[in-house]
Design a protein around this motif. Structure first.
Motif, PDB file in Angstrom:
ATOM      1  N   GLU A 187       0.934  -1.184   0.013  1.00 37.79           N
ATOM      2  CA  GLU A 187      -0.089   0.061  -0.074  1.00 37.79           C
ATOM      3  C   GLU A 187       0.946   1.084  -0.073  1.00 37.79           C
ATOM      4  O   GLU A 187       1.924   1.269   0.528  1.00 37.79           O
ATOM      5  N   ILE A 189       1.211   5.216   1.051  1.00 37.54           N
ATOM      6  CA  ILE A 189       0.680   6.432   1.730  1.00 37.54           C
ATOM      7  C   ILE A 189       1.337   7.481   1.095  1.00 37.54           C
ATOM      8  O   ILE A 189       2.533   7.905   1.445  1.00 37.54           O
ATOM      9  N   ALA A 203      -4.200   6.325   6.665  1.00 33.94           N
ATOM     10  CA  ALA A 203      -3.008   6.162   6.810  1.00 33.94           C
ATOM     11  C   ALA A 203      -2.326   5.743   8.337  1.00 33.94           C
ATOM     12  O   ALA A 203      -1.398   4.792   8.428  1.00 33.94           O
ATOM     13  N   LEU A 206      -3.151   1.855   8.720  1.00 37.75           N
ATOM     14  CA  LEU A 206      -2.030   1.216   8.078  1.00 37.75           C
ATOM     15  C   LEU A 206      -0.882   0.971   8.775  1.00 37.75           C
ATOM     16  O   LEU A 206      -0.135   0.075   8.490  1.00 37.75           O
ATOM     17  N   LEU A 207      -0.394   2.158   9.108  1.00 32.11           N
ATOM     18  CA  LEU A 207       0.834   2.136   9.862  1.00 32.11           C
ATOM     19  C   LEU A 207       0.798   1.562  11.134  1.00 32.11           C
ATOM     20  O   LEU A 207       1.729   0.808  11.303  1.00 32.11           O
ATOM     21  N   ALA A 210       1.067  -2.347   9.432  1.00 36.62           N
ATOM     22  CA  ALA A 210       2.008  -2.789   8.649  1.00 36.62           C
ATOM     23  C   ALA A 210       3.259  -3.835   9.227  1.00 36.62           C
ATOM     24  O   ALA A 210       3.487  -3.528  10.295  1.00 36.62           O
ATOM     25  N   ILE A 213       7.722  -1.210   6.379  1.00 34.56           N
ATOM     26  CA  ILE A 213       7.746   0.273   6.056  1.00 34.56           C
ATOM     27  C   ILE A 213       8.895   0.373   5.291  1.00 34.56           C
ATOM     28  O   ILE A 213      10.121   0.284   5.519  1.00 34.56           O
ATOM     29  N   SER A 248       2.846  -4.350   3.406  1.00 36.59           N
ATOM     30  CA  SER A 248       3.904  -3.615   3.110  1.00 36.59           C
ATOM     31  C   SER A 248       3.709  -2.104   2.919  1.00 36.59           C
ATOM     32  O   SER A 248       2.402  -1.946   2.262  1.00 36.59           O
ATOM     33  N   LEU A 249       4.148  -0.976   3.518  1.00 38.69           N
ATOM     34  CA  LEU A 249       3.808   0.213   3.078  1.00 38.69           C
ATOM     35  C   LEU A 249       5.066   0.827   2.419  1.00 38.69           C
ATOM     36  O   LEU A 249       5.985   0.979   2.945  1.00 38.69           O
ATOM     37  N   TRP A 250       4.702   1.832   1.349  1.00 33.66           N
ATOM     38  CA  TRP A 250       5.547   2.840   0.647  1.00 33.66           C
ATOM     39  C   TRP A 250       5.050   4.002   1.120  1.00 33.66           C
ATOM     40  O   TRP A 250       3.925   4.515   0.985  1.00 33.66           O
TER      41      TRP A 250
END
Length: 258
Positions: A187, A189, A203, A206-207, A210, A213, A248-250
């Motif tokens: 995902e 952000i 956001a 999700l943080l 996750a 990061i 995973s977050l970008w």
């Protein structure tokens, strides 16, 4: 974060409580609920101290601190080594809401909101999960896979959604059910600014969920602090082409406007 929140085991330990009156009585009830032994002055082996005095509080606190104790002075956050939070008790689940002594009223108001959300059976769910630790390890030997399965079960609408008040057999039924591993998920952000208060609700959620990061080196620490403490951080200038298992977050950097 202005204070480090901890949960202290006081069962059978000595706690100094100096003072009398309503404030001292309130602290005495709190200590007793935690299983502490109350004494009116320093004794060898004492764990912590509370001072509830209108006069002489600073001197009493200094004397106890000189004995090596951490001290709480009622209604004097400037003299406190620690403060006591507003508490939501769903034993063995305990939720503490603190403001660093800034406003007990605010902590109480937040606690009341949380109290209204959580069912009285929440503690039963915690006990059932504790009893099922061996079964969960056997079902998911890989620690990361096990954590993802538990996270999915405890998520809103999940099999063990704590707010929904699952019944006594919910954990056993969840363990016995068929589970399909969730695919790797990435995902993005898009940060609106370097201020964590500008994060959207999505956001922030999700943080908190996750597993990984991915972020540029210039990402503000205040933003990264909103992520799970055990989430793996990857410093990179581009999102991953092949994200690892789990969520995973970008974190796309904020656009600076001149």
């Amino acid at each position: 974060m202005h204070q480090l929140p901890i949960f202290l085991n006081l069962a059978g330990r000595t706690v100094v409580l100096v003072g009398e009156g309503e404030a001292a009585d309130a602290k005495a009830r709190l200590i007793a609920r935690a299983g502490g032994r109350i004494v009116p002055q320093w004794e060898d082996g004492a764990a912590i101290a509370f001072v509830a005095l209108d006069e002489g509080a600073e001197e009493a606190a200094a004397e106890l601190r000189a004995r090596g104790l951490l001290v709480n002075v009622v209604d004097r956050p400037d003299l406190c080594d620690f403060t006591t939070p507003a508490i939501v008790d769903r034993a063995p689940v305990t939720i503490a809401v603190g403001t660093g002594g800034a406003s007990a009223g605010l902590a109480k108001a937040v606690r009341q909101r949380i109290e209204a959300l959580l069912p009285a059976t929440l503690g039963n769910l915690a006990t059932a999960l504790f009893a099922a630790r061996g079964a969960m390890k056997a079902r998911w030997p890989d620690a990361a896979a096990r954590r993802r399965a538990i996270d999915a079960a405890l998520a809103p609408g999940g099999a063990l959604d704590p707010v929904a008040g699952p019944d006594e057999g919910a954990v056993a039924a969840w363990l016995a059910a068929d589970h399909v591993a969730a695919p790797a998920r990435l995902e993005m952000i898009a940060l609106a600014s370097d201020d964590p208060d500008d994060l959207t609700l999505r956001a922030a959620r999700l943080l908190g969920e996750a597993d990984h990061i991915f972020h540029p080196a210039a990402t503000p620490p205040a933003i990264l602090a909103r992520a799970r403490a055990d989430a793996v951080r990857h410093v990179t200038e581009t999102p991953p082409a092949d994200p690892p298992p789990g969520l995973s977050l970008w974190l796309a950097p904020a656009i600076t406007r001149s």
